[in-house]
Design a protein around this motif. Structure first.
Motif, PDB file in Angstrom:
ATOM      1  N   ALA A 110       0.827  -1.211   0.000  1.00 19.78           N
ATOM      2  CA  ALA A 110       0.000   0.000   0.000  1.00 19.78           C
ATOM      3  C   ALA A 110       0.860   1.258   0.000  1.00 19.78           C
ATOM      4  N   GLY A 111       1.904   1.278   0.821  1.00 22.24           N
ATOM      5  CA  GLY A 111       2.746   2.466   0.891  1.00 22.24           C
ATOM      6  C   GLY A 111       3.478   2.747  -0.406  1.00 22.24           C
ATOM      7  N   CYS A 112       4.043   1.705  -1.033  1.00 23.91           N
ATOM      8  CA  CYS A 112       4.768   1.911  -2.289  1.00 23.91           C
ATOM      9  C   CYS A 112       3.823   2.305  -3.421  1.00 23.91           C
ATOM     10  N   ALA A 113       2.638   1.695  -3.479  1.00 20.34           N
ATOM     11  CA  ALA A 113       1.687   2.050  -4.535  1.00 20.34           C
ATOM     12  C   ALA A 113       1.238   3.505  -4.406  1.00 20.34           C
ATOM     13  N   LEU A 114       0.966   3.948  -3.199  1.00 22.20           N
ATOM     14  CA  LEU A 114       0.539   5.336  -3.008  1.00 22.20           C
ATOM     15  C   LEU A 114       1.699   6.307  -3.220  1.00 22.20           C
ATOM     16  N   ALA A 115       2.923   5.878  -2.927  1.00 18.80           N
ATOM     17  CA  ALA A 115       4.077   6.736  -3.196  1.00 18.80           C
ATOM     18  C   ALA A 115       4.233   6.973  -4.698  1.00 18.80           C
ATOM     19  N   VAL A 116       4.041   5.926  -5.493  1.00 21.94           N
ATOM     20  CA  VAL A 116       4.091   6.097  -6.950  1.00 21.94           C
ATOM     21  C   VAL A 116       2.937   6.972  -7.418  1.00 21.94           C
ATOM     22  N   LEU A 117       1.762   6.795  -6.792  1.00 24.73           N
ATOM     23  CA  LEU A 117       0.605   7.619  -7.159  1.00 24.73           C
ATOM     24  C   LEU A 117       0.869   9.095  -6.889  1.00 24.73           C
ATOM     25  N   LEU A 118       1.570   9.400  -5.810  1.00 27.56           N
ATOM     26  CA  LEU A 118       1.872  10.791  -5.492  1.00 27.56           C
ATOM     27  C   LEU A 118       2.704  11.460  -6.579  1.00 27.56           C
ATOM     28  N   THR A 119       3.516  10.681  -7.277  1.00 31.86           N
ATOM     29  CA  THR A 119       4.330  11.262  -8.347  1.00 31.86           C
ATOM     30  C   THR A 119       3.545  11.448  -9.638  1.00 31.86           C
ATOM     31  N   ARG A 120       2.314  10.930  -9.689  1.00 36.27           N
ATOM     32  CA  ARG A 120       1.520  10.999 -10.922  1.00 36.27           C
ATOM     33  C   ARG A 120       0.408  12.038 -10.854  1.00 36.27           C
ATOM     34  N   VAL A 121       0.070  12.539  -9.660  1.00 34.36           N
ATOM     35  CA  VAL A 121      -1.045  13.475  -9.517  1.00 34.36           C
ATOM     36  C   VAL A 121      -0.506  14.892  -9.379  1.00 34.36           C
ATOM     37  N   ALA A 123      -0.506  18.931  -7.749  1.00 34.93           N
ATOM     38  CA  ALA A 123      -0.102  19.407  -6.421  1.00 34.93           C
ATOM     39  C   ALA A 123      -1.238  19.350  -5.416  1.00 34.93           C
ATOM     40  N   VAL A 124      -2.449  19.782  -5.808  1.00 36.32           N
ATOM     41  CA  VAL A 124      -3.557  19.833  -4.847  1.00 36.32           C
ATOM     42  C   VAL A 124      -3.982  18.432  -4.407  1.00 36.32           C
ATOM     43  N   PRO A 125      -4.251  17.478  -5.316  1.00 34.16           N
ATOM     44  CA  PRO A 125      -4.552  16.114  -4.848  1.00 34.16           C
ATOM     45  C   PRO A 125      -3.411  15.489  -4.062  1.00 34.16           C
ATOM     46  N   ARG A 126      -2.168  15.812  -4.434  1.00 35.12           N
ATOM     47  CA  ARG A 126      -1.030  15.272  -3.695  1.00 35.12           C
ATOM     48  C   ARG A 126      -1.026  15.788  -2.254  1.00 35.12           C
ATOM     49  N   LEU A 127      -1.279  17.085  -2.093  1.00 37.40           N
ATOM     50  CA  LEU A 127      -1.317  17.662  -0.754  1.00 37.40           C
ATOM     51  C   LEU A 127      -2.453  17.076   0.062  1.00 37.40           C
ATOM     52  N   ALA A 128      -3.625  16.874  -0.554  1.00 41.88           N
ATOM     53  CA  ALA A 128      -4.759  16.301   0.168  1.00 41.88           C
ATOM     54  C   ALA A 128      -4.459  14.870   0.617  1.00 41.88           C
ATOM     55  N   LEU A 129      -3.849  14.077  -0.269  1.00 48.25           N
ATOM     56  CA  LEU A 129      -3.514  12.702   0.084  1.00 48.25           C
ATOM     57  C   LEU A 129      -2.455  12.654   1.179  1.00 48.25           C
ATOM     58  N   MET A 130      -1.477  13.539   1.114  1.00 43.63           N
ATOM     59  CA  MET A 130      -0.440  13.579   2.143  1.00 43.63           C
ATOM     60  C   MET A 130      -1.031  13.945   3.500  1.00 43.63           C
ATOM     61  N   LEU A 131      -1.912  14.945   3.533  1.00 41.14           N
ATOM     62  CA  LEU A 131      -2.522  15.358   4.799  1.00 41.14           C
ATOM     63  C   LEU A 131      -3.410  14.250   5.366  1.00 41.14           C
ATOM     64  N   ALA A 132      -4.165  13.574   4.499  1.00 39.51           N
ATOM     65  CA  ALA A 132      -5.015  12.476   4.977  1.00 39.51           C
ATOM     66  C   ALA A 132      -4.176  11.333   5.525  1.00 39.51           C
ATOM     67  N   ASP A 215      12.323   3.751 -23.737  1.00 41.45           N
ATOM     68  CA  ASP A 215      12.640   2.390 -24.189  1.00 41.45           C
ATOM     69  C   ASP A 215      11.411   1.500 -24.226  1.00 41.45           C
ATOM     70  N   GLY A 216      10.259   2.037 -23.842  1.00 37.63           N
ATOM     71  CA  GLY A 216       9.023   1.266 -23.915  1.00 37.63           C
ATOM     72  C   GLY A 216       8.685   0.486 -22.661  1.00 37.63           C
ATOM     73  N   ALA A 217       9.338   0.766 -21.546  1.00 38.16           N
ATOM     74  CA  ALA A 217       9.059   0.041 -20.307  1.00 38.16           C
ATOM     75  C   ALA A 217       7.742   0.518 -19.706  1.00 38.16           C
ATOM     76  N   SER A 218       6.945  -0.428 -19.228  1.00 38.72           N
ATOM     77  CA  SER A 218       5.689  -0.084 -18.560  1.00 38.72           C
ATOM     78  C   SER A 218       5.980   0.438 -17.161  1.00 38.72           C
ATOM     79  N   GLN A 219       4.922   0.935 -16.499  1.00 38.04           N
ATOM     80  CA  GLN A 219       5.108   1.454 -15.148  1.00 38.04           C
ATOM     81  C   GLN A 219       5.532   0.355 -14.178  1.00 38.04           C
ATOM     82  N   GLY A 220       4.964  -0.830 -14.349  1.00 38.16           N
ATOM     83  CA  GLY A 220       5.373  -1.931 -13.491  1.00 38.16           C
ATOM     84  C   GLY A 220       6.815  -2.340 -13.720  1.00 38.16           C
ATOM     85  N   ARG A 221       7.229  -2.343 -15.003  1.00 33.58           N
ATOM     86  CA  ARG A 221       8.612  -2.704 -15.317  1.00 33.58           C
ATOM     87  C   ARG A 221       9.574  -1.627 -14.825  1.00 33.58           C
TER      88      ARG A 221
END
Length: 315
Positions: A110-121, A123-132, A215-221
């Protein structure tokens, strides 16, 4: 003008041209001088309680000895022999290991998935998620456990109403109770992993991620082949922290299962030690369980670090 052969001597008459300079020992001691105050405080806060814990575990120490009615007698490893001969201890130990492993894996995922999500959203959604997330992290364990009990309450909980489960009791069954506690543990633990991993991702050069994407790598790769290896020292820290925290869970189990569940079906080592020490007044057995937990955590941490060092990781 020199007539004789050979090289001129250096000024000052020194002949130590082939010897290496002596290392300065004073500079190597400087970091320890800065760490000395913290080491003294930690030694006083940790060493003495551990010493007392080990001391009580080798004596016969019950309520009679606490009140002074009977003298304290030396048992040696008798308390450990009694503990290891108890079948319930091994059942609780197995349940603790499996429960802690599930909590660690779920928290890291959960922590790693949300950390990657923070880099994709943005500033405002990132701040809201961090505060929550930080709000969940700052919530005391007893408060969070009480809130989760209300959410999953059989009579008034909104979760049963949304899922249409009627008066289903989540704390009655062994596995459903462990699952409910696992959700609460992950809820209050993932923010540490999320913030730490997010900081590590932000420190990775953007050129590396852009090159992998080109190079064509997916997000998981990209996570498996680029980010995870570069973040391995950070992942080591959060994994060890999670193992220590989840292995010695007490408040969530005690509050959400009423002290260990029906007939002790949801006991973990910390709650088991509490019952032995305070509910049964067998303080020596409770101390012996504490020593066993300490040894297991130290062994797991040292083995994990040793494996990483063999792989060439610098910690």
């Amino acid at each position: 003008m020199r007539v004789g052969g050979g090289f001129p001597r250096p000024r000052g008459g020194s002949r130590r041209s082939g010897t290496a300079p002596r290392p300065r020992t004073g500079r190597s001691r400087t970091p320890w001088l800065y760490l000395a105050p913290a080491l003294v405080v930690l030694g006083g806060l940790l060493a003495y309680p551990i010493y007392q814990l080990g001391l009580i575990s080798v004596f016969h120490y019950t309520q009679a000895q606490v009140s002074g009615g009977e003298p304290t007698t030396f048992e040696g490893f008798g308390n450990y022999a009694e503990l290891f001969g108890d079948g319930q201890f091994w059942e609780v130990l197995l349940a603790t290991v499996l429960f802690a492993a599930a909590c660690v894996v779920s928290t890291l995922a959960a922590g790693c998935a949300l950390a990657v999500l923070l880099t994709r959203v943005r500033a405002v959604p990132r701040l809201a998620l961090m505060l929550a997330a930080l709000g969940a992290w700052a919530t005391p364990a007893i408060t969070g456990s009480t809130v989760w009990l209300f959410l999953f309450d059989a009579d008034f909980g909104p979760v049963n109403r949304v899922l249409g489960l009627g008066d289903h009791s989540w704390t009655y069954g062994r596995f459903s109770a462990f699952f409910l506690v696992l959700l609460e543990v992950v809820w209050c633990s993932f923010p540490f992993v999320m913030v730490t991993v997010y900081a590590g991702i932000r420190a990775v050069p953007s050129e590396v991620l852009e090159a992998a994407a080109l190079d064509g790598a997916s997000q998981g790769r990209i996570w498996r082949s680029v980010l995870a290896p570069m973040l391995r020292p950070i992942l080591v820290v959060v994994t060890i922290q999670s193992v220590i925290w989840d292995f010695k869970v007490f408040t969530q189990i005690y509050v959400m299962t009423g002290g260990g569940g029906i007939a002790g079906q949801n006991l973990v080592l910390n709650v088991y030690a509490y019952q032995k020490a305070f509910a049964s007044s067998q303080y020596s057995l409770g101390a012996a369980i504490g020593v066993v937990m300490l040894v297991l955590l130290l062994a797991v941490t040292l083995v994990y670090l040793r494996l990483l060092r063999r792989q060439g990781e610098e910690l």
